[in-house]
Enzyme design. Structure first.
Site, PDB file in Angstrom:
ATOM      1  N   GLY A  58       0.843  -1.187   0.000  1.00 27.43           N
ATOM      2  CA  GLY A  58       0.000   0.000   0.000  1.00 27.43           C
ATOM      3  C   GLY A  58       0.877   1.234   0.000  1.00 27.43           C
ATOM      4  N   LYS A 112       4.581   0.249   8.126  1.00 25.67           N
ATOM      5  CA  LYS A 112       4.219   1.530   7.518  1.00 25.67           C
ATOM      6  C   LYS A 112       5.392   2.469   7.710  1.00 25.67           C
ATOM      7  CE  LYS A 112       0.719   5.123   8.137  1.00 25.67           C
ATOM      8  NZ  LYS A 112      -0.537   5.438   8.819  1.00 25.67           N
ATOM      9  N   LYS A 135       4.951   4.452   2.300  1.00 25.43           N
ATOM     10  CA  LYS A 135       4.559   3.128   1.803  1.00 25.43           C
ATOM     11  C   LYS A 135       4.335   2.140   2.943  1.00 25.43           C
ATOM     12  CE  LYS A 135       6.684   3.334  -2.725  1.00 25.43           C
ATOM     13  NZ  LYS A 135       7.868   3.079  -3.517  1.00 25.43           N
ATOM     14  N   VAL A 136       3.570   1.116   2.633  1.00 23.52           N
ATOM     15  CA  VAL A 136       3.367   0.021   3.583  1.00 23.52           C
ATOM     16  C   VAL A 136       3.959  -1.249   2.974  1.00 23.52           C
ATOM     17  CG1 VAL A 136       1.704  -1.288   4.926  1.00 23.52           C
ATOM     18  CG2 VAL A 136       1.216   1.078   4.333  1.00 23.52           C
ATOM     19  N   GLY A 182       0.600   5.828   0.146  1.00 23.58           N
ATOM     20  CA  GLY A 182      -0.255   7.010   0.254  1.00 23.58           C
ATOM     21  C   GLY A 182       0.604   8.208   0.547  1.00 23.58           C
ATOM     22  N   GLY A 183      -0.026   9.285   0.957  1.00 28.60           N
ATOM     23  CA  GLY A 183       0.694  10.528   1.176  1.00 28.60           C
ATOM     24  C   GLY A 183       1.773  10.389   2.225  1.00 28.60           C
ATOM     25  N   TYR A 184       1.576   9.487   3.178  1.00 26.59           N
ATOM     26  CA  TYR A 184       2.515   9.343   4.273  1.00 26.59           C
ATOM     27  C   TYR A 184       3.740   8.550   3.864  1.00 26.59           C
ATOM     28  CZ  TYR A 184       0.119   4.996   3.869  1.00 26.59           C
ATOM     29  OH  TYR A 184      -0.405   3.860   3.319  1.00 26.59           O
ATOM     30  N   ASP A 244     -11.031   9.340  10.016  1.00 25.06           N
ATOM     31  CA  ASP A 244     -10.932   8.959   8.609  1.00 25.06           C
ATOM     32  C   ASP A 244     -11.529   7.575   8.385  1.00 25.06           C
ATOM     33  OD1 ASP A 244     -10.356   9.475   5.983  1.00 25.06           O
ATOM     34  OD2 ASP A 244      -8.240   8.885   6.119  1.00 25.06           O
TER      35      ASP A 244
END
Ligand SMILES: *[C@@H]1O[C@H](CO)[C@@H](O)[C@H](O)[C@H]1NC(C)=O
Ligand SMILES: *[C@@H]1O[C@H](CO)[C@@H](O)[C@H](O)[C@H]1NC(C)=O
Ligand SMILES: *[C@@H]1O[C@H](CO)[C@@H](O)[C@H](O)[C@H]1NC(C)=O
Ligand SMILES: *[C@@H]1O[C@H](CO)[C@@H](O)[C@H](O)[C@H]1NC(C)=O
Length: 965
Positions: free
Chosen positions: A652, A673, A658-659, A654-656, A769
């Site tokens: 995964g 994460k 990767k996972v 996202g903005g933060y 969220d």
């Protein structure tokens, strides 16, 4: 008569000769005294005549010392007042000697002939002496990158010949001095072209008097902490009555080419005469609190680089005159309250490379047109209101539209909806038709494939006119001009190599420079200070597009000769002889105390950087009891368990960041994460997040296994949830079939997870969220609420809300929270209601511009079977009886009531879902799946759970063919 005249003449001559001899022997004495107090002076500083024997770094004229240039030779010590006797000295360059400490002595004012005073990148400290104002001949004063403190001496204003003034990157404080008739000030420096005092702690307003029409100023930099942060010292601000606006007089300095006032606390409107500055190439006003109408830059026709991000200008459309700024390469206007449609003409500016307009309210359709600049690299429109994008054939550049309504529909398929990580630009001077040599340790293969010990350091460009760092031809021009500069000064440089272009936090372009020696494999002691001087003295002029620079060298430790003179050998013997062993004992004690203090210092510094430093997780000591249950992992451990963070392990992003999927030593699967640079939290913030996460333990909440806080890395290690997100399952991506009963169980599990966060966690947690992407399904299809990245602890349960910056995901976001910015647990209820509607329709909250809540309400007819919703229900659940569906929809709609007060608390939601399950003939307390834990989801095949439902959807069923009853 005649004779006596001759005698007098001879006497005068001989006195003069004597005087010169005395003075030159005094120069020798001064150098000798410097040699005694400095370490690492060049080994050839021997013999009685520094001029005759041509000591390294010493230049003379008529037996008088005129220049001392000793850059980068590892010199340590202090500047002694004796220096002031070198009355013919014109140039003093001691740059890049980190071991040079202590103050600049006031007697420096006696060096009346000094033209170049260059002390870049040393460790000098204390006040800059006011006597510096007596150095009337001074052309270059570079005291940047030291630790000078106190205020700027107003007497600098007397330096009427000064061309280059660089006080940047020190600890200077106080106001910028200007003259007032009796005292001098910097406004008197009408001939100074470079005025660098960024990266200090100067405060107060920018004095209007600083600028006048007859100034020849071409660069102004005041970036970074020009003023004290108001939040830290409100008193100071109010009592001084500072208004902090940009003075109108700035518009008078017509010669200005670069203006950087970014990263200050400037307020008020931008002066309307700013566009008088028609020679400005770079205009950076970002990260202030500027307000008023959007600055009008019409007529600034040589602007290359504009950054006005992060100011609070009045709302405005993108001004049409932007499209007239023909040479524009870079436009950054993030968070500047721009609204309306983006004009197509913007993209046809012929040199345009970068457009960053994120966090605005730009709407409508984005179209780059057909004549977009072929230099375009990046268009970043994150977090706007753009609903459509006109794809243009051939447009291959990086476009980011994440956080716009358009990406609510197409998030899965369109690359522009992903938040793409910006890869660091790779550049490194290529080999010149040769194969790199494999060199011994610490040697480097030069672009000519010769192994050598290069002179290295970083070049900082304070205002490049471009933003595309990937164009290698610009670096070639820089390499050529560097070589030209070295060769025209007959320096022993064979070739140069540039690498690692990056923009640092100050928005400077940083480039690694390696200069390779010619002839030998290393520079000698004459070569290094001479090469260093070309860079410290601004002798080297980079191509105009790079703008002004400074250089910080690494210390060079590869001289062929043995180490330089060490004063300690002499003094050690004398002291030893005089006082014997007791002194040695004392010395040993002092050394002991010193190293102890150093260690303490290191520990304190470490603690500030790393809030876990004092905590040894292996001891499970009481120091950080909140973290019981969560393990601290080392970077190496996680690197190993994720196969070196390989792309194959990414599950995964996202903005933060990767996972990654990983396997711990114990065999446990985990999801790691890893925060990317830029999205990392402060250490304390990270710590409080971990503390919160580690306290959360519930069957329906993803639990934290541990964390890593090391190597500038922040990672969270979660239990691995094998069946991915609810969203993937609903979209058919994961292959997991979700029939109606499974959906009810998932709804119940997620609601229970949320109930735990709201009602049982201590302190209570608002998720912020909730969405189908944050509900994970384990091997038994148990729902687990995930991702507390945005969670807020509810500080005061009495108050019941937290005021925060609005965060969340479009489509799921509580409109009341969005409008009032008051976050309550009812905001989560709203999002949960949207997820419930997603569960029955398998549609995304916003799809093709339609909002799921409105859609359901539109189709709904309570008098009809299934509320007449067949057309928008997920066809794959229509194949079984949908017992309880109406009640489920009622519940969902009560969760998405406009007013938070009318939405049920989570406890009621849980009860109602349990009730619905009983209507559907299911036991709400049974496990969600049968005993099997090895779930293999293969589309179209019966799987271990298929006996729970009558039929597993495996293809496209037109809903009209299905009779749900
Ligand atoms: C901006 O300035 C130009 C010239 O100074 C002027 O003609 C124009 O009307 C101004 N535009 C706006 C929007 O104020
Ligand atoms: C604007 O502010 C944000 C948040 O502080 C920061 O991340 C971003 O880098 C700033 N943008 C610019 C162009 O300085
Ligand atoms: C876009 O924003 C402008 C200004 O806020 C508004 O007038 C206009 O109606 C909006 N257009 C669309 C398509 O929403
Ligand atoms: C090589 O570099 C390392 C550190 O990078 C240093 O510790 C070592 O002393 C160097 N070796 C030589 C021969 O200078």
């Amino acid at each position: 008569m005649m004779g006596s005249k001759v005698q007098v003449f001879l006497l005068v001559i001989s006195i003069q000769i004597l005087l010169v001899a005395a003075q030159s022997s005094e120069d020798f004495a001064v150098l000798k005294s410097l040699k005694d107090v400095w370490d690492n002076t060049p080994p050839n500083w021997e013999g009685p005549d520094p001029c005759g024997n041509s000591w390294v770094g010493i230049r003379c004229n008529n037996s008088r010392v005129t220049a001392i240039t000793l850059a980068s030779i590892g010199l340590t010590g202090k500047l002694s007042g004796d220096l002031s006797s070198l009355s013919e000295l014109q140039t003093l360059d001691l740059s890049y000697n980190k071991g040079m400490t202590g103050p600049l002595p006031a007697s420096i004012g006696s060096l009346k002939k000094l033209t170049n005073l260059i002390l870049v990148g040393c460790s000098f400290s204390g006040q800059i002496p006011s006597t510096i104002g007596s150095l009337q001949q001074l052309l270059i004063l570079s005291l940047n990158s030291n630790s000078f403190s106190g205020s700027i001496p107003p007497e600098i204003g007397y330096l009427s010949s000064l061309y280059w003034l660089d006080l940047a990157d020190n600890k200077l404080s106080g106001r910028i001095p200007v003259s007032d008739g009796t005292t001098p000030g910097l406004d008197m420096l009408v001939n100074t072209k470079h005025f660098h005092f960024g990266k200090n702690q100067l405060s107060g307003t920018i004095p209007p008097k600083l600028f006048s029409p007859n100034m020849s100023l071409i660069h102004v930099y005041t970036c970074k902490e020009f003023a004290q942060p108001y939040s830290k010292n409100k008193q100071l601000f109010e009592n001084n009555n500072l208004n902090g606006s940009i003075p109108l007089t700035l518009g008078l300095v017509q010669s200005l080419e670069v203006l950087r006032l970014d990263r200050n606390l400037l307020t008020g409107p931008v002066p309307s005469n700013l566009n008088n500055l028609v020679h400005v190439n770079e205009l950076i006003l970002s990260n202030n609190q500027l307000s008023g109408s959007f600055p009008n830059l019409t007529g600034m026709n040589v602007l290359n680089y504009v950054d006005m991000s992060n100011n609070t200008f009045d709302e405005s459309e993108i001004p049409s005159w932007f499209s007239t700024l023909q040479p524009l390469t870079t436009l950054k206007m993030e968070s500047t309250r721009l609204k309306g449609q983006v004009p197509v003409s913007l993209f046809s500016l012929p040199l345009l490379q970068t457009v960053v307009l994120r966090n605005n309210q730009l709407n409508g359709t984005l179209d780059v047109g057909s004549s977009y600049s072929d230099q375009l690299q990046l268009i970043d429109f994150q977090n706007n209101l753009i609903v459509a994008y006109t794809e243009r054939a051939g447009f291959k550049n990086k476009l980011i539209l994440a956080g716009n309504p358009i990406c609510q529909e197409t998030v899965e398929t369109k690359t522009y909806c992903a938040i793409q990580q910006s890869n660091p630009t790779q550049y490194s001077t290529p080999e010149k038709n040769c194969v790199p040599s494999s060199c011994s340790i610490n040697q480097t293969s030069s672009p000519n494939c010769v192994c050598a010990y290069p002179y290295t350091g970083d070049l900082y460009f304070r205002a490049p006119s471009f933003s595309n760092l990937g164009n290698s031809s610009i670096y070639t021009s820089l390499e050529d001009s560097l070589m030209h500069s070295f060769q025209s000064h007959q320096l022993p440089v064979d070739t140069v190599s540039l690498s690692n272009p990056t923009k640092n936090a100050d928005d400077y372009l940083v480039l690694r420079l390696e200069a390779f020696p010619s002839g030998e494999d290393r520079f000698n002691r004459t070569g290094i200070p001479a090469v260093g001087f070309v860079l410290s003295n601004q002798t080297f002029k980079p191509p105009h597009t790079f703008g002004p620079f400074y250089f910080i060298a690494d210390s060079y430790g590869y001289f062929a000769e043995s180490a330089g003179h060490r004063k300690s050998s002499n003094t050690g013997i004398i002291i030893g002889a005089a006082a014997g062993g007791s002194v040695l004992l004392l010395l040993a004690l002092l050394v002991g105390i010193y190293s102890f203090r150093q260690k303490r210092r290191a520990e304190i510094a470490d603690k500030q950087n790393n809030p876990f430093a004092a905590w040894d997780p292996r001891k499970d000591s009481g120091d950080v009891p909140q973290l019981k249950g969560a393990r601290s992992f080392s970077f190496e451990e996680l690197k190993k368990c994720t196969n070196n963070f390989s792309d194959a392990n990414v599950i995964g992003s996202g903005g933060y960041g990767k996972v990654y999927k990983g396997v711990l030593h114990s065999g446990q699967l985990v999801a790691v994460k890893r925060a990317q640079r830029g999205s990392m939290q402060g250490g304390l913030e990270f710590k409080s997040e971990i503390e919160m996460l580690s306290r959360v333990h519930h069957k329906n909440v993803v639990s934290l296994v541990g964390f890593c806080f090391e190597h500038d890395d922040q990672m969270l290690v979660y239990e691995y949830i094998p069946n991915g997100t609810l969203k993937e399952s609903l979209s058919g991506k994961s292959g997991v079939q979700l029939d109606w009963t499974r959906r009810l169980r998932i709804a119940l599990g997620a609601a229970r997870g949320l109930q735990y966060l709201h009602e049982l966690a201590n302190p209570p947690i608002i998720h912020r969220d909730i969405k189908s992407n944050n509900i994970l399904l384990d091997e038994r299809l148990t729902a687990k609420v995930a991702d507390f990245g945005l969670s807020k602890l509810m500080g005061d349960p009495e108050k019941g809300h937290v005021t925060t910056q609005v965060k969340g995901t479009m489509g799921y976001m509580d409109p009341e929270y969005y409008m009032t910015q008051q976050l309550t647990n009812k905001s989560d209820i709203y999002s949960f209601g949207v997820v419930m509607l997603e569960l029955v329709t398998a549609r995304q909250p916003i799809e093709k511009g339609k909002y799921i809540v409105r859609e359901v309400k539109q189709y709904m007819d309570k008098t009809k079977l299934l509320y007449n919703l067949q057309e928008i229900l997920d066809p794959s659940i229509l194949v079984t009886p949908l017992k309880g569906l109406e009640k489920f929809v009622d519940l969902a709609l009560s969760c998405v009531e406009d007013a938070g007060a009318e939405r049920p608390p989570i406890g009621d939601v849980v009860k109602e879902i349990e009730n619905i399950m009983q209507i559907a003939g299911l036991n709400p307390n049974a496990d969600s799946a049968s005993a099997s834990s090895s779930y293999e989801a293969v589309k179209g095949y019966n799987h271990p759970y298929s006996n729970e439902s009558l039929f597993v959807y495996s293809g496209a069923f037109p809903p009209s063919n299905i009779d749900p009853q």
